[in-house]
Design a protein around this motif. Structure first.
Motif, PDB file in Angstrom:
ATOM      1  N   GLY A   1      24.604  98.902  11.974  1.00 39.49           N
ATOM      2  CA  GLY A   1      24.791  98.930  10.687  1.00 39.49           C
ATOM      3  C   GLY A   1      26.299  99.397  10.238  1.00 39.49           C
ATOM      4  O   GLY A   1      26.536  99.458   9.018  1.00 39.49           O
ATOM      5  N   SER A   2      26.953 100.029  11.049  1.00 38.92           N
ATOM      6  CA  SER A   2      28.112 100.544  10.692  1.00 38.92           C
ATOM      7  C   SER A   2      29.357  99.632  11.178  1.00 38.92           C
ATOM      8  O   SER A   2      30.540  99.918  10.804  1.00 38.92           O
ATOM      9  CB  SER A   2      28.394 102.062  11.250  1.00 38.92           C
ATOM     10  OG  SER A   2      28.650 101.785  12.490  1.00 38.92           O
ATOM     11  N   PHE A   3      29.030  98.530  11.758  1.00 39.82           N
ATOM     12  CA  PHE A   3      30.098  97.485  12.195  1.00 39.82           C
ATOM     13  C   PHE A   3      29.655  96.119  12.463  1.00 39.82           C
ATOM     14  O   PHE A   3      28.210  96.180  12.823  1.00 39.82           O
ATOM     15  CB  PHE A   3      30.648  98.168  13.608  1.00 39.82           C
ATOM     16  CG  PHE A   3      29.702  98.174  14.983  1.00 39.82           C
ATOM     17  CD1 PHE A   3      30.060  96.791  15.602  1.00 39.82           C
ATOM     18  CD2 PHE A   3      28.985  99.189  14.994  1.00 39.82           C
ATOM     19  CE1 PHE A   3      28.862  96.862  16.485  1.00 39.82           C
ATOM     20  CE2 PHE A   3      28.053  98.880  16.096  1.00 39.82           C
ATOM     21  CZ  PHE A   3      28.014  98.002  16.795  1.00 39.82           C
TER      22      PHE A   3
ATOM     23  N   CYS B   1      27.400  91.068   7.567  1.00 44.73           N
ATOM     24  CA  CYS B   1      28.740  91.288   7.350  1.00 44.73           C
ATOM     25  C   CYS B   1      29.206  90.501   6.439  1.00 44.73           C
ATOM     26  O   CYS B   1      28.950  89.196   6.140  1.00 44.73           O
ATOM     27  CB  CYS B   1      29.396  91.171   8.709  1.00 44.73           C
ATOM     28  SG  CYS B   1      31.392  91.029   8.774  1.00 44.73           S
TER      29      CYS B   1
ATOM     30  N   THR C   1      34.321 100.142  12.493  1.00 49.71           N
ATOM     31  CA  THR C   1      33.389 101.230  12.092  1.00 49.71           C
ATOM     32  C   THR C   1      33.742 101.197  10.523  1.00 49.71           C
ATOM     33  O   THR C   1      35.228 101.570  10.404  1.00 49.71           O
ATOM     34  CB  THR C   1      32.963 102.384  12.765  1.00 49.71           C
ATOM     35  OG1 THR C   1      34.082 102.926  13.203  1.00 49.71           O
ATOM     36  CG2 THR C   1      32.068 102.096  14.021  1.00 49.71           C
ATOM     37  N   ASP C   2      32.839 101.694   9.632  1.00 50.84           N
ATOM     38  CA  ASP C   2      33.063 102.143   8.281  1.00 50.84           C
ATOM     39  C   ASP C   2      34.282 101.404   7.426  1.00 50.84           C
ATOM     40  O   ASP C   2      35.189 102.151   6.638  1.00 50.84           O
ATOM     41  CB  ASP C   2      33.630 103.759   8.441  1.00 50.84           C
ATOM     42  CG  ASP C   2      32.570 104.629   9.227  1.00 50.84           C
ATOM     43  OD1 ASP C   2      31.515 104.291   8.860  1.00 50.84           O
ATOM     44  OD2 ASP C   2      32.777 105.550  10.072  1.00 50.84           O
TER      45      ASP C   2
ATOM     46  N   SER D   1      26.089 103.215  16.356  1.00 52.61           N
ATOM     47  CA  SER D   1      25.317 103.329  14.969  1.00 52.61           C
ATOM     48  C   SER D   1      25.103 101.901  14.303  1.00 52.61           C
ATOM     49  O   SER D   1      26.370 101.436  13.914  1.00 52.61           O
ATOM     50  CB  SER D   1      26.275 104.163  14.178  1.00 52.61           C
ATOM     51  OG  SER D   1      25.618 104.156  13.177  1.00 52.61           O
TER      52      SER D   1
END
Ligand SMILES: [Zn+2]
Length: 139
Positions: free
Chosen positions: A8-10, A42, A22-23, A6
């Protein structure tokens, strides 16, 4: 369809302390690339990256779906020359997907089995095929 990663989540920067986590809330949207792909940043390491960075097929012009289809067809025993004719993708390019896939074997196996109903035996055949093609090249 399961997604490889996914995006854009890490953070995909290996040097970042948040790498692969993640998250964590460290990734923010950061405009679009010239090709219209979402860009992210980031906040921890300040690096920016786009949708494909960190996915299996980063920097490839071919859509991930087409690449996976090529791999599924190969696993089912379709000849590489037939895939080339059907999809209009160069044989060398298809082989390069296969080589790249072998590096991420675990992820690829999961997707091929879940989404393309490829059997364990067929997947083993696929990796054997990569090995054989590599051997041909070095001969
Ligand atoms: Zn980072």
């Amino acid at each position: 369809m399961s997604k490889l990663v996914s995006v854009g989540s890490f953070c995909p920067n290996e040097e970042c302390v948040e790498y692969g986590e993640t998250d964590r809330g460290n990734i923010i949207r950061y405009g679009k690339t010239g090709e219209g792909r979402q860009r992210f940043q980031c906040k921890t390491c300040k690096r920016t990256f786009n949708e494909r960075k960190g996915t299996l097929f980063y920097n490839r012009k071919t859509e991930e779906k087409d690449i996976l289809e090529c791999l599924a067809l190969l696993a089912e025993g379709v000849r590489i020359s037939s895939i080339h004719r059907a999809k209009g993708i160069k044989e060398d390019t298809i082989l390069s997907f296969l080589r790249e896939a072998a590096i991420h074997a675990e992820q690829i196996e999961a997707i091929l089995m879940d989404d393309y109903h490829i059997s364990r035996a067929e997947i083993d055949g696929l990796w054997t095929y990569v090995g054989r093609k590599e051997a041909e090249k070095t001969e």
